[in-house]
Design an enzyme around this catalytic site. Structure first.
Site, short mmCIF file in Angstrom:
data_model
loop_
_atom_site.label_atom_id
_atom_site.label_comp_id
_atom_site.label_asym_id
_atom_site.label_seq_id
_atom_site.Cartn_x
_atom_site.Cartn_y
_atom_site.Cartn_z
N GLY A 153 0.81 -1.21 0.00
CA GLY A 153 0.00 0.00 0.00
C GLY A 153 0.84 1.25 0.00
N ASP A 154 1.98 1.23 0.68
CA ASP A 154 2.89 2.37 0.70
C ASP A 154 3.51 2.58 -0.68
OD1 ASP A 154 2.80 2.87 3.66
OD2 ASP A 154 3.59 0.85 3.68
#
Length: 460
Positions: free
Chosen positions: A257-258
């Protein structure tokens, strides 16, 4: 181009080793720890990814004056840090891994805290941003009223990517895109539904994204759905669009997600439409996981040095082009790397300013060469290629031919071995469609994977 990451930081500690036996005290594995690695987590991980890609990045956060905080600051070398004080201990997440598989995680000081104060220097850093990522990890910074007022005022001027957290504050109105995963999306929408037992199924993602668009008043919501990719919904047309992800083998999805949020911000800053940026970001997150995820991230550079090299193929190609350089690509299975490969790759690298290898996935090799191949899996093959000085990045593709990967990468030069000399390359028409060229480099027929495999079979 100033990219600013705003959000909560934490210290990630990885204990890695091998588990070869069970404990005599309880039926649990015993991990013989062979390595300890401390790295920036939360918003710090997003900033580290961007710094490793060569982007000038500023991290705006709060930082505690404790031992873990000092370790975290050291792990952020290469990132411009604008930090206010925190009166609470630095949160620490310790992961124990046996081989590439996580066994257990211990969290210390990761509970909710009061909303921290924000300093004038932190606000000034945000004001100068040309793209902003809000990485909310539920520690309260994204709920600060002054910061939220500033972000709301900037939303019409700069692209803001908001990565939400179930324990955090909702995004301010008008941000370019919010990126919850499917579980986070259901929780934020207050839905009684939940992702299917089979995993992050995209079914229902468009509906919950519509609820969140009305709730958050953002310009778009991109709900990530694991191996299925993501579903994008925009205010302007309210039509759900599925964003597919390439198939990759994932041992640990930490950091995906980062990586997605970082890539989205870069592509939006570069002027891409959101739909194109989302497609690139989903593929880059998949490439990140295929390359080993957070375990593949390099350690921070020594003080005074800055890393300008990225192993993310699409970001590397874009960076090289923006600096007037020439992008070279080649492709193949590279099963059992040998001297012929090394010589051909070195020759290809001499043709431009970076070399990106389009690597057939395990499934692709199996279809092309039979059930006994590949001899080495795609992660090992990619790692060996990246260890060569001539190779700058690896893009793994699952199709039988590299055309789809080439269309995404669009190299200036596509290189094949000299065994194609005198024949028009199969990819020539595609490569020439964007002004690229196809070239051949010397081929060494006496050195091949098949010859090596036959020799190994005789001695095994």
């Amino acid at each position: 181009m100033r990219i600013v990451v705003v959000g909560d930081v934490l210290l990630d500690v990885d204990l890695s080793g091998e588990a070869t036996r069970l404990s005599p005290d309880a039926p649990v594995p015993v991990v013989d720890v062979s390595g300890i690695r401390r790295r920036a987590g939360g918003a710090g991980l997003v900033a580290r990814m961007l710094a490793e890609d060569g982007w000038p990045v500023t991290l705006v956060t709060v930082l505690a004056d404790d031992d873990a905080g000092r370790q975290l600051e050291a792990a952020l070398a290469g990132v411009r840090l604008v930090a206010g004080p925190s009166s609470f201990p630095t949160p620490v997440k310790t992961r124990v891994r046996a081989g590439s598989h996580p066994v257990v995680r211990f969290d210390q000081g990761c509970g909710r805290t009061p909303v921290p104060e924000i300093t004038p220097a932190m606000l000034r850093a945000v004001e100068k941003a040309e793209a902003i990522i809000v990485a909310d990890y539920g520690r309260g910074l994204a709920a600060n009223a002054q910061l939220r007022e500033l972000l709301a005022g900037l939303a019409d001027e700069v692209p803001i990517v908001w990565d939400p957290h179930p324990a955090g504050a909702g995004p301010v109105p008008g941000v370019a895109v919010v990126t919850p995963n499917l579980s986070e999306a259901y929780k934020a929408a207050g839905s009684t539904s939940s992702p299917s037992v089979g995993g992050d199924s995209p079914d229902g993602a468009g509906e919950v994204a519509g609820i969140l668009l009305d709730q958050w008043h953002s310009r778009a919501v991109l709900v990530t759905t694991g191996e299925h990719g993501a579903v994008l919904l925009r205010q302007r047309d309210r039509a759900p669009r599925r964003v597919p992800a390439p198939r990759v083998e994932v041992a640990d999805p930490c950091g995906a997600g980062d990586r997605l949020a970082a890539s989205l911000a870069v592509h939006l800053l570069g002027g891409r439409e959101l739909e194109d940026a989302a497609l690139l970001a989903v593929h880059e997150a998949a490439d990140f996981l295929a390359a080993g995820g957070v375990a593949s991230l390099a350690d921070p550079p020594p003080p005074g040095r800055r890393r300008h090299r990225t192993t993310e193929p699409l970001l590397l190609a874009r960076s090289v082009r923006e600096n007037g350089g020439m992008v070279v690509a080649t492709g193949g299975c590279f099963d059992l790397l040998h001297a012929g490969h090394v010589r051909s790759l070195a020759a290809a690298r001499e043709l431009g300013d970076c070399l990106i290898v389009c690597l057939n996935s395990d499934d692709s090799v199996r279809r092309l060469k039979g059930e006994q191949r590949p001899i080495m899996n795609q992660q090992d093959r990619a790692e060996l290629l990246l260890a060569l000085e001539s190779v700058d990045a690896v893009m793994i593709f699952n199709e039988d031919t590299p055309e789809a990967a080439l269309d995404r990468l669009r190299p200036d030069i596509w290189v094949k071995g000299g065994d194609y000399r005198g024949a028009r390359l199969p990819e020539a028409e595609l490569v020439e469609s964007w002004g690229g060229r196809c070239l051949t480099v010397p081929y060494h027929p006496a050195r091949s994977t098949s010859v090596l495999a036959e020799a190994l079979a005789k001695v095994s």
